[in-house]
Design an enzyme around this catalytic site. Structure first.
Site, mmCIF file in Angstrom:
data_model
loop_
_atom_site.group_PDB
_atom_site.id
_atom_site.type_symbol
_atom_site.label_atom_id
_atom_site.label_comp_id
_atom_site.label_asym_id
_atom_site.label_seq_id
_atom_site.Cartn_x
_atom_site.Cartn_y
_atom_site.Cartn_z
ATOM 1 N N ARG A 159 -9.091 9.334 -1.724
ATOM 2 C CA ARG A 159 -8.923 10.336 -0.671
ATOM 3 C C ARG A 159 -8.683 11.706 -1.303
ATOM 4 N NH1 ARG A 159 -5.011 6.983 3.256
ATOM 5 N NH2 ARG A 159 -4.646 5.867 1.312
ATOM 6 N N TYR A 203 -14.546 1.144 10.034
ATOM 7 C CA TYR A 203 -13.137 1.548 10.111
ATOM 8 C C TYR A 203 -12.826 2.122 11.500
ATOM 9 C CZ TYR A 203 -8.800 3.922 8.652
ATOM 10 O OH TYR A 203 -7.501 4.350 8.522
ATOM 11 N N LEU A 239 -0.009 -2.762 9.180
ATOM 12 C CA LEU A 239 -0.619 -1.664 8.419
ATOM 13 C C LEU A 239 -1.758 -2.146 7.524
ATOM 14 C CD1 LEU A 239 1.945 -0.220 9.417
ATOM 15 C CD2 LEU A 239 2.289 0.660 7.119
ATOM 16 N N GLY A 291 0.832 -1.206 0.000
ATOM 17 C CA GLY A 291 0.000 0.000 0.000
ATOM 18 C C GLY A 291 0.863 1.249 0.000
ATOM 19 N N LYS A 296 -10.709 0.065 14.208
ATOM 20 C CA LYS A 296 -9.402 0.524 14.702
ATOM 21 C C LYS A 296 -9.414 0.686 16.218
ATOM 22 C CE LYS A 296 -6.967 1.177 10.841
ATOM 23 N NZ LYS A 296 -5.675 0.536 10.568
ATOM 24 N N LYS A 325 3.109 -12.639 19.973
ATOM 25 C CA LYS A 325 3.201 -13.345 21.258
ATOM 26 C C LYS A 325 4.039 -14.619 21.095
ATOM 27 C CE LYS A 325 0.090 -15.822 24.324
ATOM 28 N NZ LYS A 325 -1.279 -16.305 24.431
ATOM 29 N N ARG A 326 3.771 -15.358 20.019
ATOM 30 C CA ARG A 326 4.450 -16.649 19.816
ATOM 31 C C ARG A 326 5.952 -16.469 19.622
ATOM 32 N NH1 ARG A 326 5.738 -19.422 15.218
ATOM 33 N NH2 ARG A 326 4.683 -17.900 13.948
ATOM 34 N N ASP A 335 0.583 -8.777 1.849
ATOM 35 C CA ASP A 335 -0.514 -7.940 1.360
ATOM 36 C C ASP A 335 -1.469 -8.789 0.526
ATOM 37 O OD1 ASP A 335 -1.946 -5.735 -0.165
ATOM 38 O OD2 ASP A 335 -0.482 -4.522 0.907
ATOM 39 N N ASN A 336 -2.768 -8.471 0.590
ATOM 40 C CA ASN A 336 -3.725 -9.187 -0.282
ATOM 41 C C ASN A 336 -4.031 -8.390 -1.556
ATOM 42 O OD1 ASN A 336 -5.374 -7.129 0.544
ATOM 43 N ND2 ASN A 336 -7.035 -8.426 1.323
HETATM 44 P P1 NAD Z 1 -3.523 1.682 1.529
HETATM 45 O O1 NAD Z 1 -4.917 1.309 1.211
HETATM 46 O O2 NAD Z 1 -2.676 2.279 0.454
HETATM 47 O O3 NAD Z 1 -2.725 0.432 2.109
HETATM 48 C C1 NAD Z 1 -3.327 -0.603 2.856
HETATM 49 C C2 NAD Z 1 -2.760 -1.930 2.383
HETATM 50 O O4 NAD Z 1 -3.327 -2.997 3.135
HETATM 51 C C3 NAD Z 1 -3.073 -2.207 0.908
HETATM 52 O O5 NAD Z 1 -1.905 -2.576 0.233
HETATM 53 C C4 NAD Z 1 -4.100 -3.348 0.962
HETATM 54 O O6 NAD Z 1 -4.063 -4.165 -0.180
HETATM 55 C C5 NAD Z 1 -3.681 -4.056 2.243
HETATM 56 N N1 NAD Z 1 -4.762 -4.828 2.866
HETATM 57 C C6 NAD Z 1 -6.029 -4.433 3.135
HETATM 58 N N2 NAD Z 1 -6.718 -5.404 3.737
HETATM 59 C C7 NAD Z 1 -5.863 -6.456 3.870
HETATM 60 C C8 NAD Z 1 -6.001 -7.772 4.397
HETATM 61 N N3 NAD Z 1 -7.153 -8.188 4.930
HETATM 62 N N4 NAD Z 1 -4.920 -8.590 4.349
HETATM 63 C C9 NAD Z 1 -3.752 -8.186 3.789
HETATM 64 N N5 NAD Z 1 -3.580 -6.952 3.268
HETATM 65 C C10 NAD Z 1 -4.619 -6.097 3.305
HETATM 66 O O7 NAD Z 1 -3.590 2.667 2.794
HETATM 67 P P2 NAD Z 1 -2.431 3.463 3.554
HETATM 68 O O8 NAD Z 1 -2.745 4.897 3.459
HETATM 69 O O9 NAD Z 1 -1.100 2.997 3.137
HETATM 70 O O10 NAD Z 1 -2.706 3.011 5.054
HETATM 71 C C11 NAD Z 1 -1.898 2.074 5.724
HETATM 72 C C12 NAD Z 1 -2.368 1.946 7.171
HETATM 73 O O11 NAD Z 1 -2.285 3.202 7.838
HETATM 74 C C13 NAD Z 1 -3.810 1.468 7.303
HETATM 75 O O12 NAD Z 1 -3.899 0.580 8.395
HETATM 76 C C14 NAD Z 1 -4.559 2.739 7.598
HETATM 77 O O13 NAD Z 1 -5.728 2.486 8.344
HETATM 78 C C15 NAD Z 1 -3.533 3.534 8.389
HETATM 79 N N6 NAD Z 1 -3.795 4.976 8.287
HETATM 80 C C16 NAD Z 1 -3.499 5.659 7.148
HETATM 81 C C17 NAD Z 1 -3.787 7.006 7.071
HETATM 82 C C18 NAD Z 1 -3.455 7.837 5.850
HETATM 83 O O14 NAD Z 1 -3.788 9.003 5.826
HETATM 84 N N7 NAD Z 1 -2.792 7.320 4.848
HETATM 85 C C19 NAD Z 1 -4.388 7.674 8.162
HETATM 86 C C20 NAD Z 1 -4.695 6.921 9.286
HETATM 87 C C21 NAD Z 1 -4.380 5.586 9.359
HETATM 88 N N1 UDP Z 2 -13.213 15.269 0.235
HETATM 89 C C1 UDP Z 2 -13.588 16.173 -0.759
HETATM 90 N N2 UDP Z 2 -13.487 15.791 -2.050
HETATM 91 C C2 UDP Z 2 -13.014 14.575 -2.438
HETATM 92 C C3 UDP Z 2 -12.607 13.653 -1.435
HETATM 93 C C4 UDP Z 2 -12.737 14.032 -0.100
HETATM 94 O O1 UDP Z 2 -14.012 17.299 -0.458
HETATM 95 O O2 UDP Z 2 -12.948 14.313 -3.666
HETATM 96 C C5 UDP Z 2 -13.310 15.700 1.643
HETATM 97 C C6 UDP Z 2 -13.983 14.701 2.572
HETATM 98 O O3 UDP Z 2 -15.376 14.906 2.604
HETATM 99 C C7 UDP Z 2 -13.310 15.049 3.909
HETATM 100 C C8 UDP Z 2 -11.915 15.488 3.509
HETATM 101 O O4 UDP Z 2 -11.978 15.822 2.122
HETATM 102 O O5 UDP Z 2 -13.963 16.138 4.520
HETATM 103 C C9 UDP Z 2 -10.866 14.393 3.699
HETATM 104 O O6 UDP Z 2 -11.351 13.225 3.073
HETATM 105 P P1 UDP Z 2 -10.482 11.902 2.908
HETATM 106 O O7 UDP Z 2 -11.346 10.893 2.285
HETATM 107 O O8 UDP Z 2 -9.185 12.236 2.257
HETATM 108 O O9 UDP Z 2 -10.094 11.480 4.400
HETATM 109 P P2 UDP Z 2 -10.875 11.451 5.805
HETATM 110 O O10 UDP Z 2 -12.276 11.981 5.656
HETATM 111 O O11 UDP Z 2 -10.855 10.028 6.197
HETATM 112 O O12 UDP Z 2 -10.057 12.344 6.651
#
Ligand code: NAD
Ligand code: UDP
Length: 327
Positions: free
Chosen positions: A184, A143, A71, A10, A147, A103-104, A31-32
């Site tokens: 996003r 979500y 992650l 990801g 979390k 743990k393991r 990763d899946n």
């Molecule tokens: P992303 O979607 O790019 O990456 C997530 C990855 O997890 C992907 O590669 C997806 O294929 C993999 N995945 C999902 N479900 C899975 C499963 N069941 N088994 C194996 N792999 C799985 O998102 P990201 O932005 O890189 O986020 C990474 C982590 O950080 C996530 O846990 C997310 O909740 C957390 N996070 C990210 C943000 C952000 O702004 N980017 C903010 C808060 C939390």
């Molecule tokens: N948002 C937007 N236009 C878009 C995508 C998102 O105005 O095309 C807004 C969304 O409603 C939120 C903010 O941008 O208020 C951030 O959205 P995002 O999905 O990036 O993350 P999160 O809401 O999880 O913080």
């Protein structure tokens, strides 16, 4: 060390794999590929210290590692609402499997948590002491509550089984390697501007977010993982707060494209304000973000320009409807 990164294909995970490989660790990337991309990890495949395991963390797996960064979980509302039951399973069953592994084999484990545990916050900025304001039955709950349970599991495995846990509450992070179909706001606006399409602002655009550039997030995650004895949640994010309208205007300025801004319905339960209080990260980790939004956006725009040259300018970004349902 041998280090497992779940969600390693990801956005954040692939940058973490790259940093760990540069520090000469052995990296297992699991990763899946639900929201991750093969193209994010292709550059590492020739490295003998890198191994890709296509696996879903909702299923058990036996591996021997020293550290685990958990992650795996779709992070974009568009992706995590696509199959909400699966999102809950990933956060609950997946986290149990990773904690069982920790743990393991007595590995240290870091959980990627989120600012979403604060829900639509009534306290501003959000510090780790705030318990949040989360709707348990809305479209974002799979979500947010997923979390929150993951955090609960981390603390219970720590208290009950002495697992060496770390919890990072990650605030909105952006940068190269986000998917152009991520949904996003940062990737949506940049891709829309580069395609000369209207920028879709949800609601009146006065809601705020605080955007952290990926390199700052990676250093924060690694500092947290490698700091002794810090088991309670820590906020990681950039405390500079912007309205979504300000973000849209900055993207227009930096891309040099004059896309119009169109207003779309605000998705249900969309948080109104979000800004991290990062005093704890400053104090305990000696960490704070360095990259200003303007600079990080410029780098991200460069990335998407290259991607769109390869993949073509056609297509549209995924959107979340006002009901929270993916359209
Ligand atoms: P992303 O979607 O790019 O990456 C997530 C990855 O997890 C992907 O590669 C997806 O294929 C993999 N995945 C999902 N479900 C899975 C499963 N069941 N088994 C194996 N792999 C799985 O998102 P990201 O932005 O890189 O986020 C990474 C982590 O950080 C996530 O846990 C997310 O909740 C957390 N996070 C990210 C943000 C952000 O702004 N980017 C903010 C808060 C939390
Ligand atoms: N948002 C937007 N236009 C878009 C995508 C998102 O105005 O095309 C807004 C969304 O409603 C939120 C903010 O941008 O208020 C951030 O959205 P995002 O999905 O990036 O993350 P999160 O809401 O999880 O913080």
């Amino acid at each position: 060390m041998r280090i497992l990164v779940t969600g390693g294909a990801g956005f954040i995970g692939s940058h973490l794999c790259e940093a760990l490989l540069a520090q000469e660790h052995e990296v297992l990337c699991l990763d899946n590929l639900f929201s991750g991309l093969k193209r994010n990890i292709v550059p590492f495949l020739g490295n003998p210290e890198f191994e890709f395991i296509r696996h879903d963390i909702t299923q058990p797996i036996l591996l021997e590692v020293d550290q685990i960064y958990n992650l795996a979980c779709p992070a974009s509302p568009v992706h995590y609402q696509y199959n909400p039951v699966k999102t809950v399973k990933t956060n609950v069953m997946g986290t149990i499997h990773m904690l069982g592994m920790a743990k393991r084999v007595k590995a240290r484990i870091l959980q990627a948590s989120t600012s979403e545990v604060y829900g639509d916050p009534q306290v501003h900025p959000q510090s780790e002491q705030y318990w949040g304001n989360v709707n348990p039955v809305g479209p974002r709950s799979c979500y947010d509550e997923g979390k929150r349970v993951a955090e609960t599991l981390m603390m219970d495995y720590h208290r009950q089984n002495q697992v060496d846990v770390r919890i990072a509450r990650i605030f909105n992070t952006y940068g190269p390697r986000m998917s152009e179909r991520d949904g996003r706001v940062v990737s949506n606006f940049i891709v829309q501007a580069l395609r000369r399409e209207p920028l879709t602002v949800y609601g009146n655009g006065r809601q705020t977010r605080s955007f952290c550039y990926i390199s700052d997030m990676i250093s924060g995650l690694q500092k947290l993982m490698n700091t002794e004895g810090l088991h309670t949640p820590i906020n990681l994010g950039n405390s500079a707060e912007f309205t979504i309208l300000e973000l849209a205007e900055l993207v227009r300025e930096l891309t040099g494209k004059h896309s119009e801004i169109v207003f779309k319905p605000l998705p249900k339960d969309d948080p109104v304000r979000r800004r991290p209080d990062i005093s704890e990260a400053r104090r305990r980790l000696n960490w704070e973000p360095k990259i200003l939004l303007r600079e990080g956006l410029a780098r991200t725009i460069d990335y998407f320009e290259q991607v769109l040259q390869t993949t073509g300018l056609e297509g549209s970004v995924p959107k979340t409807g006002s009901s929270g349902v993916v359209t």
